[in-house]
Scaffold this motif. Structure first.
Motif, PDB file in Angstrom:
ATOM      1  N   SER A   1     -20.787 -15.955  13.716  1.00 46.38           N
ATOM      2  CA  SER A   1     -20.939 -16.613  12.420  1.00 46.38           C
ATOM      3  C   SER A   1     -20.478 -15.625  11.348  1.00 46.38           C
TER       4      SER A   1
ATOM      5  N   THR B   1     -19.622 -15.101   7.250  1.00 45.50           N
ATOM      6  CA  THR B   1     -19.847 -15.652   5.915  1.00 45.50           C
ATOM      7  C   THR B   1     -19.041 -14.884   4.884  1.00 45.50           C
TER       8      THR B   1
ATOM      9  N   ASN C   1     -18.599 -14.310   0.993  1.00 50.47           N
ATOM     10  CA  ASN C   1     -19.392 -14.465  -0.224  1.00 50.47           C
ATOM     11  C   ASN C   1     -18.503 -14.321  -1.473  1.00 50.47           C
TER      12      ASN C   1
ATOM     13  N   LYS D   1     -26.103 -26.898   0.125  1.00 54.00           N
ATOM     14  CA  LYS D   1     -25.333 -26.770   1.366  1.00 54.00           C
ATOM     15  C   LYS D   1     -24.382 -27.951   1.519  1.00 54.00           C
TER      16      LYS D   1
ATOM     17  N   ALA E   1     -21.112 -19.209  -0.795  1.00 47.67           N
ATOM     18  CA  ALA E   1     -21.087 -18.538   0.512  1.00 47.67           C
ATOM     19  C   ALA E   1     -20.472 -19.505   1.508  1.00 47.67           C
TER      20      ALA E   1
ATOM     21  N   THR F   1     -19.244 -20.252   5.293  1.00 43.96           N
ATOM     22  CA  THR F   1     -19.525 -19.769   6.643  1.00 43.96           C
ATOM     23  C   THR F   1     -18.709 -20.536   7.670  1.00 43.96           C
TER      24      THR F   1
ATOM     25  N   LYS G   1     -17.971 -20.713  11.972  1.00 41.05           N
ATOM     26  CA  LYS G   1     -18.558 -20.310  13.254  1.00 41.05           C
ATOM     27  C   LYS G   1     -17.558 -20.577  14.369  1.00 41.05           C
TER      28      LYS G   1
END
Length: 786
Positions: free
Chosen positions: A34, A36, A38, A72, A124, A126, A128
């Motif tokens: 994962s 991220t 920023n 989110k 942020a 992210t 994966k």
């Protein structure tokens, strides 16, 4: 064309990317990552930030989401053209949008767009992904977090749709405005012996007394001058296994994610044999682009790539079997072949090739590998001598799919063994051409030796061919296995074999077991490996096995937007959308519709800068500030008073800088590994004859550190002639002085041994005893296996 600017940009805007934080979870030989990114907009206008970054080509990206000011937003995987249209539409309507896509020309480059980032806002982002971890020769599992993305050479006909065409700012590593942190958790039921890295780590923290779980962290201050590599050593890695993962039963029948998927791992115990007497045609394709003048690693004292390439070619030439055929190609913007066509390996042809190797330079400009490959494939096949192609390159090619396609088209006539040289070599190119032809791939970074990896691969290519490979399943009644992996036709000794399959039908209610059998034939003998496993699939919220299986399938069908056959395009698109794994045909898009602030005029565009590493070649066409122009046009490196800091924006870069490094413009001519004359091991090997023997002369005496008169005086002429005496002395010297590099001279030593057994016969024990006494060596005479 490359442009130099002041630090960051002419306008000196702050960079919106502030940090990258990575969490890695490794279970056995699978990594779930994962990452991220920023962002923060410190400007007074809304921004669109574009970040170009590398990924390992085996990575299966399955999730993309954004956290914006506490909200989110989960991305959806869509057809790439549709996703791009929706992204532009969302931005034009004043919404916030995020776009993640794989490059159209190479699987190992991604771009992330953050659109309409408001002043003062933080985001942020992210992503994966999961990937298999390759197994190294010493038993280590290798995890690499790519941090280096070298500019790729662009040739005529390169894809115009590639994100590598973006003018990305490049700045010295010490000036990068964002940071990298990484925490890795490792779990193995077999126990974890140790974790090593090419980067500073925190001490390994074991999370239990049985050492089945551990955690390491990347030390602060990573400079983005190298990929982050972890070498993980388990107590046992060669145990066959089957992992059975539960699917999504609510999906419609036939859906890839519906039924349980299995990941089968075998480590075939193929017996080691002397290299077979069946010969071959060995073609060595060596990168001679300007970037090969760079050091092997970011350390100034490391060997130059071109010097390592020379030594590697010498070792390869000396290790070839008598009677085979060979040729050597050098490539850059153009290419050169040592011979018009492959020639028979003799003393004369070997000496001619060696003479050219000694003069070889990194002087052929860019990195155009397609033309020499096509020339090699056009050549007529030599009956009884299958083609074995060895490709050495730093992999800085833009349109990798075109190269992989060419190798795949010719896969029936050869095997390709590929080597990625230095930090940032394209994993898409190096792994792709090996996979397409049934060969193997190696990466040479940090303190790795090109020589060692090349010779191990040559030894592998000389092994007898494993034939009639088959896989059979023994399952409870009502259950069957459908293969998802491509058919396996080639197995090498020491290689891990991973196979994906899907179990369809009715799963048994009670606990029961199944069995998988791998059969193959080697030199007329049949071998069988078996593994028994419980037929009870385990749940995994990330559906790791399903996604890895989908990635394996995609790699056989997805050859980029331009080079994928029409018959595979629909399959690749559907497979990508079904599995949620990004591909050349899809992209992740997330839209924050709660933000509705129409933009007055175009968004301010910010390309995130990338680090500038050591690069060298011949005169690079650039437009630059006066200090740089003077340094680059002169025949000497810049003085301390000349500026060293700046930003480049890369377009179609042709790396050519005449022995200079872009990072500091350091002249490397006389600062690296000694030449052949000072390296006694290379010097000794250089003077070996094609049949494996050595001549008794001043060159040998110099390496042995004694005079020719002394060697001649000690020669037991009644037992063996001068060549036999010289050869035994040379072999003893190898064992006494080069044992740490035995894997590099093992094959040529075998040739010498075979020659001596025929030449010296029954007198060999006495000759060996005399040689050991003369050299005052502690080498055990048993190495000669009388």
């Amino acid at each position: 064309m490359v442009h130099f600017y002041g630090l960051l940009t002419l306008q000196r805007e702050p960079v919106p990317l502030k940090s990258i934080s990575v969490s890695v979870s490794i279970y056995e030989f699978v990594a779930d990552v994962s990452a991220t990114l920023n962002y923060e907009n410190e400007e007074k206008v809304p921004l669109e930030a574009v970040f170009l970054f590398p990924m390992d080509e085996d990575s299966a990206v399955y999730s993309f989401e954004a956290l914006v000011d506490g909200k989110k937003i989960v991305a959806e995987l869509q057809d790439k053209m549709k996703a791009r249209t929706n992204y532009e539409k969302a931005i034009s309507q004043g919404h916030q949008a995020f776009l993640l896509e794989e490059d159209s020309s190479s699987r190992d480059v991604f771009s992330c767009n953050v659109g309409n980032l408001q002043p003062g806002s933080k985001a942020a982002v992210t992503l994966k992904y999961v990937q298999e971890l390759p197994l190294e020769t010493d038993g280590a599992l290798r995890f690499v977090l790519p941090a280096v993305l070298n500019p790729r050479y662009q040739f005529s006909g390169s894809s115009k749709d590639s994100c590598l065409n973006v003018k990305t700012p490049i700045i010295p590593v010490e000036d990068l405005p964002y940071t990298l942190s990484m925490v890795a958790t490792i779990d193995s039921k077999h126990g974890i012996e140790k974790v090593q890295s090419n980067c500073p780590l925190s001490p390994t923290e074991y999370l239990g007394e049985d050492k089945t779980s551990a955690q390491v962290s990347l030390a602060a201050g990573h400079k983005f001058d190298r990929d982050v590599e972890l070498l993980i050593y388990y107590s046992e890695v060669h145990t066959p296994s089957v992992v059975l993962e539960m699917g999504m039963p609510k999906m419609k029948p036939g859906h890839l994610m519906r039924d349980p998927s299995a990941m089968v791992s075998f480590y075939p115990n193929i017996p080691e044999d002397q290299p077979s007497n069946t010969c071959g045609e060995f073609v060595f394709l060596m990168d001679r682009s300007g970037s090969m003048q760079s050091p092997m690693s970011s350390q100034d004292t490391s060997q130059l790539r071109i010097q390592a390439a020379k030594e590697t070619l010498i070792l390869l030439l000396k290790s070839l079997p008598m009677g085979c055929y060979f040729n050597i190609y050098g490539f850059g913007s153009s290419y050169e072949a040592y011979f018009p066509k492959s020639v028979k390996y003799t003393q004369q042809t070997m000496e001619e090739a060696l003479g050219r190797v000694k003069l070889m330079q990194a002087d052929l400009g860019g990195t155009e590998i397609l033309a020499p490959l096509q020339n090699i494939y056009r050549g007529p096949s030599i009956p009884g001598h299958p083609l074995q192609l060895f490709v050495f390159t730093d992999g800085e090619v833009t349109d990798t799919f075109s190269v992989i396609k060419e190798v795949r088209i010719n896969r029936q006539k050869h095997r390709c063994f590929s080597f990625g040289i230095g930090e940032g070599a394209s994993t898409s190119l190096i792994k792709g051409i090996a996979r397409a032809s049934g060969g193997t791939s190696e990466f040479i970074t940090g303190k790795d030796r090109m020589q060692s990896k090349a010779l191990r691969t040559l030894k592998r290519s000389l092994q007898p061919v494993v034939e009639d490979v088959s896989l059979s399943w023994h399952l409870p009644s009502g259950l069957s296995a459908k293969m998802l992996s491509p058919e396996q036709t080639v197995i090498f000794r020491g290689q891990r074999l991973i196979i994906y399959a899907q179990l369809t039908g009715r799963m048994p209610a009670a606990e029961t077991t199944g069995k998988v059998c791998l059969k193959y034939t080697l030199q007329g003998k049949t071998f069988e490996d078996k593994v028994t496993f419980p037929v009870q699939p385990k749940p995994d919220v990330n559906f790791t096995i399903h996604r890895l299986a989908a990635k394996s399938l995609l790699q056989t069908k997805d050859m980029g937007l331009r080079d994928t056959p029409a018959s595979d395009k629909k399959d690749a698109l559907n497979l990508s959308l079904e599995s949620g794994i990004i591909s050349s045909f899809t992209a992740f898009i997330a839209i924050n519709k709660e933000l509705n602030k129409p933009v007055q005029g175009p968004l301010a565009h910010r390309d995130i800068p990338r680090p500038m590493l050591l690069r060298a070649s011949a005169p690079l066409k650039i437009r630059c500030q006066s200090g740089f122009r003077k340094a680059l046009s002169s025949d000497h490196p810049p003085s301390a008073s000349q500026p060293r800091r700046g930003v480049m924006c890369c377009e179609a870069v042709s790396f050519q800088m005449d022995n200079y490094s872009l990072c500091g413009l350091i002249n490397h001519k006389d600062r690296h590994s000694p030449g052949f004359g000072e390296n006694h091991l290379v010097q000794l090997i250089y003077h070996q004859n094609a049949n494996g023997s050595w001549d008794l002369n001043e060159d040998l005496a110099k390496v042995l550190g004694v005079s020719l008169e002394e060697i001649t005086a000690a020669h037991p002429a009644e037992l063996v002639d001068s060549s036999g005496w010289a050869t035994i002395l040379a072999v003893i010297w190898l064992h006494g002085n080069g044992k740490d590099l035995k894997c590099e001279w093992e094959l040529l030593e075998r040739k010498a041994m075979a020659w001596m057994r025929v030449h010296a016969g029954s007198t060999m024990p006495l000759v060996v005893k005399a040689a050991i006494t003369f050299l005052k060596s502690s080498v055990d005479p048993a190495i000669f296996a009388f």
